[in-house]
Design an enzyme around this catalytic site. Structure first.
Site, PDB file in Angstrom:
ATOM      1  N   GLY A  44       0.761  -1.245   0.000  1.00 52.72           N
ATOM      2  CA  GLY A  44       0.000   0.000   0.000  1.00 52.72           C
ATOM      3  C   GLY A  44       0.790   1.292   0.000  1.00 52.72           C
ATOM      4  N   GLU A  98       3.962   4.248   5.950  1.00 56.11           N
ATOM      5  CA  GLU A  98       2.770   3.389   5.854  1.00 56.11           C
ATOM      6  C   GLU A  98       1.649   4.153   5.164  1.00 56.11           C
ATOM      7  OE1 GLU A  98       1.438   0.749   5.522  1.00 56.11           O
ATOM      8  OE2 GLU A  98       0.836  -0.219   7.393  1.00 56.11           O
ATOM      9  N   ASP A 102      -4.981   1.181  10.899  1.00 55.32           N
ATOM     10  CA  ASP A 102      -6.356   0.902  11.341  1.00 55.32           C
ATOM     11  C   ASP A 102      -6.315   0.429  12.795  1.00 55.32           C
ATOM     12  OD1 ASP A 102      -9.062   0.452  11.368  1.00 55.32           O
ATOM     13  OD2 ASP A 102      -9.000  -1.336  10.119  1.00 55.32           O
ATOM     14  N   THR A 106      -0.531  -4.394  12.869  1.00 58.39           N
ATOM     15  CA  THR A 106       0.598  -4.653  11.966  1.00 58.39           C
ATOM     16  C   THR A 106       1.814  -3.824  12.380  1.00 58.39           C
ATOM     17  OG1 THR A 106      -1.052  -4.885  10.218  1.00 58.39           O
ATOM     18  CG2 THR A 106       1.255  -4.817   9.531  1.00 58.39           C
ATOM     19  N   LEU A 107       1.587  -2.535  12.582  1.00 54.48           N
ATOM     20  CA  LEU A 107       2.708  -1.661  12.931  1.00 54.48           C
ATOM     21  C   LEU A 107       3.246  -1.958  14.314  1.00 54.48           C
ATOM     22  CD1 LEU A 107       2.051   1.878  11.512  1.00 54.48           C
ATOM     23  CD2 LEU A 107       4.089   0.476  11.296  1.00 54.48           C
ATOM     24  N   ARG A 164      -5.604   0.713  -6.624  1.00 50.83           N
ATOM     25  CA  ARG A 164      -4.339   1.261  -6.109  1.00 50.83           C
ATOM     26  C   ARG A 164      -3.843   2.446  -6.930  1.00 50.83           C
ATOM     27  NH1 ARG A 164      -2.187  -2.250  -2.161  1.00 50.83           N
ATOM     28  NH2 ARG A 164      -2.477  -4.470  -2.543  1.00 50.83           N
TER      29      ARG A 164
HETATM   30  P1  IMP Z   1      -3.925  -2.654  10.983  1.00 43.98           P
HETATM   31  O1  IMP Z   1      -2.965  -3.706  11.425  1.00 43.98           O
HETATM   32  O2  IMP Z   1      -5.345  -2.952  11.390  1.00 43.98           O
HETATM   33  O3  IMP Z   1      -3.510  -1.269  11.395  1.00 43.98           O
HETATM   34  O4  IMP Z   1      -3.960  -2.784   9.422  1.00 43.98           O
HETATM   35  C1  IMP Z   1      -3.401  -1.857   8.587  1.00 43.98           C
HETATM   36  C2  IMP Z   1      -3.478  -2.373   7.176  1.00 43.98           C
HETATM   37  O5  IMP Z   1      -4.812  -2.806   6.838  1.00 43.98           O
HETATM   38  C3  IMP Z   1      -3.169  -1.251   6.220  1.00 43.98           C
HETATM   39  O6  IMP Z   1      -1.785  -1.167   5.964  1.00 43.98           O
HETATM   40  C4  IMP Z   1      -3.971  -1.634   5.000  1.00 43.98           C
HETATM   41  O7  IMP Z   1      -3.247  -2.527   4.181  1.00 43.98           O
HETATM   42  C5  IMP Z   1      -5.174  -2.348   5.568  1.00 43.98           C
HETATM   43  N1  IMP Z   1      -6.292  -1.397   5.694  1.00 43.98           N
HETATM   44  C6  IMP Z   1      -6.744  -0.802   6.816  1.00 43.98           C
HETATM   45  N2  IMP Z   1      -7.760   0.024   6.556  1.00 43.98           N
HETATM   46  C7  IMP Z   1      -7.966  -0.031   5.218  1.00 43.98           C
HETATM   47  C8  IMP Z   1      -8.877   0.630   4.315  1.00 43.98           C
HETATM   48  O8  IMP Z   1      -9.726   1.474   4.692  1.00 43.98           O
HETATM   49  N3  IMP Z   1      -8.777   0.309   2.998  1.00 43.98           N
HETATM   50  C9  IMP Z   1      -7.851  -0.603   2.532  1.00 43.98           C
HETATM   51  N4  IMP Z   1      -6.973  -1.222   3.325  1.00 43.98           N
HETATM   52  C10 IMP Z   1      -7.031  -0.941   4.664  1.00 43.98           C
HETATM   53 MG    MG Z   2      -0.519  -1.319   4.497  1.00 48.15          MG
END
Ligand code: IMP
Ligand code: MG
Length: 185
Positions: A44, A98, A102, A106-107, A164
């Site tokens: 992303g 990044e 969300d 992941t981070l 994308r």
């Molecule tokens: P986290 O571990 O929940 O913070 O996930 C983050 C990852 O989920 C991001 O790097 C995106 O790849 C994916 N993601 C989170 N929100 C969205 C969205 O609104 N659209 C598309 N991908 C998302």
């Molecule tokens: Mg991502």
């Protein structure tokens, strides 16, 4: 498609973020010998990183990492590395780039993992922040736009690998909240 953040607004914000980063790192005297290592999280972040780097005036190197996190029984360690960095981040100035944060999981996992290698410094820059569903607290120094709990696409961000290439960030009309099938990478 509903446009949430226009191309013009994104470009202005990317410039602004780059100026802040230039200022923050600019007064370090070790960057000539030890350039900032920008770590783009695939897939992303590739568009954001490409635009950001062209506004940076500090010495940088670029590497990429692809990882996916899953919610398991343990609170940490739920990280699958699909592509690792080429070199250790030991003694490096790491700046994670990044696309969107969300839940933060992941981070959080990536940060824990990279901190074990004792980088010289460690910061995170994200274009978009969705704090509503955050459950893994992770310190993010550079945030472009804070958005609500909407599933967004464009500017590198996908839904089922689509959208994308859009130059703006938008919301797919009719898409289900928290849509299934999107990559978490
Ligand atoms: P986290 O571990 O929940 O913070 O996930 C983050 C990852 O989920 C991001 O790097 C995106 O790849 C994916 N993601 C989170 N929100 C969205 C969205 O609104 N659209 C598309 N991908 C998302
Ligand atoms: Mg991502």
């Amino acid at each position: 498609m509903r446009v949430l953040i226009s191309e013009e607004k994104i470009q202005a914000k990317v410039q602004e973020l780059a100026q802040t980063i230039n200022r923050d790192y600019g007064n370090r005297n070790d960057l000539e010998d030890n350039p900032v290592l920008l770590v783009g999280l695939l897939k992303g972040s590739f568009v954001f990183l490409a635009d950001l780097v062209r506004h940076l005036t500090i010495p940088v190197e670029i590497d990429f990492m692809a990882a996916t996190s899953y919610v398991g029984t343990q609170s940490t360690g739920n990280l699958i590395i699909l592509k690792n960095l080429n070199e250790s981040v030991h003694d490096r100035h790491v700046l994670i780039v990044e696309d969107i944060i969300d839940t933060g999981l992941t981070l959080y996992e990536i940060r824990e993992r990279l901190l074990l290698e004792s980088p010289a410094s460690f910061e995170i820059c994200t274009l978009l922040d969705k704090p509503v569903k955050r459950h893994s607290a992770v310190p993010v120094k550079y945030v472009g736009y804070t958005i609500g709990d909407e599933f967004v696409v464009g500017y590198g961000i996908d839904y089922n690998e689509q959208y994308r290439s859009l130059p703006y960030v938008g919301v797919v009309e009719g898409a289900v909240e928290g849509a299934e099938g999107s990559d978490r990478e």
